[in-house]
Design a protein around this motif. Structure first.
Motif, PDB file in Angstrom:
ATOM      1  N   MET A   1       3.088  -8.801   1.157  1.00 14.82           N
ATOM      2  CA  MET A   1       1.703  -8.725   1.558  1.00 14.82           C
ATOM      3  C   MET A   1       1.477  -7.347   2.147  1.00 14.82           C
ATOM      4  O   MET A   1       2.364  -6.764   2.746  1.00 14.82           O
ATOM      5  N   PHE A   2       0.265  -6.849   1.970  1.00 12.61           N
ATOM      6  CA  PHE A   2      -0.057  -5.499   2.401  1.00 12.61           C
ATOM      7  C   PHE A   2      -1.438  -5.461   3.060  1.00 12.61           C
ATOM      8  O   PHE A   2      -2.331  -6.213   2.683  1.00 12.61           O
ATOM      9  N   ILE A   3      -1.548  -4.567   4.015  1.00 11.17           N
ATOM     10  CA  ILE A   3      -2.852  -4.188   4.539  1.00 11.17           C
ATOM     11  C   ILE A   3      -3.066  -2.752   4.090  1.00 11.17           C
ATOM     12  O   ILE A   3      -2.219  -1.887   4.331  1.00 11.17           O
ATOM     13  N   VAL A   4      -4.162  -2.516   3.405  1.00 13.43           N
ATOM     14  CA  VAL A   4      -4.511  -1.167   2.974  1.00 13.43           C
ATOM     15  C   VAL A   4      -5.633  -0.681   3.881  1.00 13.43           C
ATOM     16  O   VAL A   4      -6.718  -1.268   3.908  1.00 13.43           O
ATOM     17  N   LEU A   5      -5.354   0.363   4.635  1.00 17.53           N
ATOM     18  CA  LEU A   5      -6.346   0.974   5.505  1.00 17.53           C
ATOM     19  C   LEU A   5      -6.982   2.127   4.750  1.00 17.53           C
ATOM     20  O   LEU A   5      -6.282   2.989   4.212  1.00 17.53           O
ATOM     21  N   LEU A   6      -8.288   2.133   4.683  1.00 20.30           N
ATOM     22  CA  LEU A   6      -9.051   3.162   3.984  1.00 20.30           C
ATOM     23  C   LEU A   6      -9.897   3.885   5.018  1.00 20.30           C
ATOM     24  O   LEU A   6     -11.028   3.497   5.300  1.00 20.30           O
ATOM     25  N   LEU A  45     -15.263   3.329  10.855  1.00 20.47           N
ATOM     26  CA  LEU A  45     -14.139   4.241  10.616  1.00 20.47           C
ATOM     27  C   LEU A  45     -13.627   4.211   9.186  1.00 20.47           C
ATOM     28  O   LEU A  45     -12.803   5.032   8.811  1.00 20.47           O
ATOM     29  N   GLY A  46     -14.081   3.240   8.408  1.00 18.50           N
ATOM     30  CA  GLY A  46     -13.594   3.086   7.032  1.00 18.50           C
ATOM     31  C   GLY A  46     -13.511   1.615   6.708  1.00 18.50           C
ATOM     32  O   GLY A  46     -14.336   0.822   7.154  1.00 18.50           O
ATOM     33  N   GLY A  47     -12.498   1.248   5.939  1.00 21.70           N
ATOM     34  CA  GLY A  47     -12.347  -0.141   5.540  1.00 21.70           C
ATOM     35  C   GLY A  47     -10.893  -0.559   5.470  1.00 21.70           C
ATOM     36  O   GLY A  47      -9.986   0.253   5.637  1.00 21.70           O
ATOM     37  N   ALA A  48     -10.697  -1.850   5.192  1.00 25.68           N
ATOM     38  CA  ALA A  48      -9.344  -2.392   5.058  1.00 25.68           C
ATOM     39  C   ALA A  48      -9.375  -3.507   4.020  1.00 25.68           C
ATOM     40  O   ALA A  48     -10.389  -4.182   3.845  1.00 25.68           O
ATOM     41  N   VAL A  49      -8.249  -3.656   3.329  1.00 28.65           N
ATOM     42  CA  VAL A  49      -8.105  -4.688   2.314  1.00 28.65           C
ATOM     43  C   VAL A  49      -6.783  -5.398   2.550  1.00 28.65           C
ATOM     44  O   VAL A  49      -5.747  -4.746   2.753  1.00 28.65           O
ATOM     45  N   LEU A  50      -6.807  -6.728   2.521  1.00 30.41           N
ATOM     46  CA  LEU A  50      -5.598  -7.539   2.606  1.00 30.41           C
ATOM     47  C   LEU A  50      -5.186  -7.876   1.178  1.00 30.41           C
ATOM     48  O   LEU A  50      -5.970  -8.465   0.423  1.00 30.41           O
ATOM     49  N   VAL A  51      -3.971  -7.467   0.790  1.00 34.94           N
ATOM     50  CA  VAL A  51      -3.498  -7.582  -0.590  1.00 34.94           C
ATOM     51  C   VAL A  51      -2.293  -8.509  -0.638  1.00 34.94           C
ATOM     52  O   VAL A  51      -1.400  -8.435   0.202  1.00 34.94           O
ATOM     53  N   HIS A  52      -2.263  -9.357  -1.670  1.00 28.34           N
ATOM     54  CA  HIS A  52      -1.220 -10.384  -1.802  1.00 28.34           C
ATOM     55  C   HIS A  52      -0.788 -10.467  -3.264  1.00 28.34           C
ATOM     56  O   HIS A  52      -1.574 -10.216  -4.173  1.00 28.34           O
ATOM     57  N   LEU A  54       1.348  -8.668  -5.092  1.00 25.59           N
ATOM     58  CA  LEU A  54       1.625  -7.446  -5.832  1.00 25.59           C
ATOM     59  C   LEU A  54       2.843  -6.766  -5.212  1.00 25.59           C
ATOM     60  O   LEU A  54       3.120  -6.934  -4.025  1.00 25.59           O
ATOM     61  N   SER A  55       3.538  -5.976  -6.005  1.00 23.38           N
ATOM     62  CA  SER A  55       4.619  -5.146  -5.481  1.00 23.38           C
ATOM     63  C   SER A  55       4.021  -3.880  -4.865  1.00 23.38           C
ATOM     64  O   SER A  55       2.844  -3.556  -5.109  1.00 23.38           O
ATOM     65  N   LEU A  56       4.828  -3.157  -4.123  1.00 23.14           N
ATOM     66  CA  LEU A  56       4.353  -1.920  -3.512  1.00 23.14           C
ATOM     67  C   LEU A  56       3.876  -0.941  -4.588  1.00 23.14           C
ATOM     68  O   LEU A  56       2.823  -0.318  -4.442  1.00 23.14           O
ATOM     69  N   SER A  57       4.611  -0.810  -5.676  1.00 22.66           N
ATOM     70  CA  SER A  57       4.188   0.126  -6.723  1.00 22.66           C
ATOM     71  C   SER A  57       2.868  -0.313  -7.354  1.00 22.66           C
ATOM     72  O   SER A  57       2.019   0.522  -7.680  1.00 22.66           O
ATOM     73  N   GLN A  58       2.654  -1.610  -7.504  1.00 21.70           N
ATOM     74  CA  GLN A  58       1.384  -2.103  -8.041  1.00 21.70           C
ATOM     75  C   GLN A  58       0.230  -1.830  -7.078  1.00 21.70           C
ATOM     76  O   GLN A  58      -0.868  -1.474  -7.498  1.00 21.70           O
ATOM     77  N   VAL A  59       0.490  -2.010  -5.781  1.00 21.37           N
ATOM     78  CA  VAL A  59      -0.544  -1.722  -4.778  1.00 21.37           C
ATOM     79  C   VAL A  59      -0.889  -0.235  -4.816  1.00 21.37           C
ATOM     80  O   VAL A  59      -2.060   0.138  -4.810  1.00 21.37           O
ATOM     81  N   GLU A  80       3.050  -2.566   4.721  1.00 24.22           N
ATOM     82  CA  GLU A  80       3.654  -3.782   4.172  1.00 24.22           C
ATOM     83  C   GLU A  80       3.996  -4.737   5.305  1.00 24.22           C
ATOM     84  O   GLU A  80       4.546  -4.331   6.327  1.00 24.22           O
ATOM     85  N   ILE A  81       3.653  -5.998   5.110  1.00 27.57           N
ATOM     86  CA  ILE A  81       3.931  -7.046   6.091  1.00 27.57           C
ATOM     87  C   ILE A  81       4.855  -8.060   5.440  1.00 27.57           C
ATOM     88  O   ILE A  81       4.615  -8.494   4.307  1.00 27.57           O
ATOM     89  N   ALA A  82       5.910  -8.450   6.151  1.00 28.90           N
ATOM     90  CA  ALA A  82       6.802  -9.510   5.691  1.00 28.90           C
ATOM     91  C   ALA A  82       6.464 -10.754   6.509  1.00 28.90           C
ATOM     92  O   ALA A  82       6.980 -10.941   7.614  1.00 28.90           O
TER      93      ALA A  82
END
Length: 100
Positions: A1-6, A45-52, A54-59, A80-82
């Motif tokens: 799982m990932f948090i993408v900060l934009l 300040l921008g945005g954030a997306v919670l991603v599930h 996918l691999s790191l390379s796919q993200v 990346e969150i475990a």
């Protein structure tokens, strides 16, 4: 799982010009069922997306395709969150137990 900060970057003033493409990028991630949540980082300040699911390379590839990233409206940071524990409503985010 990932948090993408934009976080807004040097070309923030061009956000309006690329907003439609950015929204389409988010909507595609939601349709693909890999974006669970998207929203703003307050205060403005921008945005954030919670991603599930996918691999790191796919993200990384998906983030690189965001028009806001392409045009330097935002800088992306991928965290990346475990997951180890979750509220019962979010247990689907936890990894399957070993041997399942």
């Amino acid at each position: 799982m990932f948090i993408v900060l934009l976080r807004f970057a040097e070309n923030r003033a061009a956000a309006g010009e690329h907003l439609a493409g950015h929204r389409q990028w988010i909507e595609q991630g939601l349709r693909d069922q890999v974006f669970l949540l998207a929203g703003g980082i307050q205060p403005g300040l921008g945005g954030a997306v919670l991603v599930h699911n996918l691999s790191l390379s796919q993200v990384r590839r998906r983030v690189a395709a965001d028009p806001f990233v392409i045009h330097r409206v935002v800088d992306a940071e991928i965290l990346e969150i475990a997951p180890g524990m979750a509220d019962p409503r979010l247990e689907f985010l936890l990894p399957a137990p070993a041997g399942s």
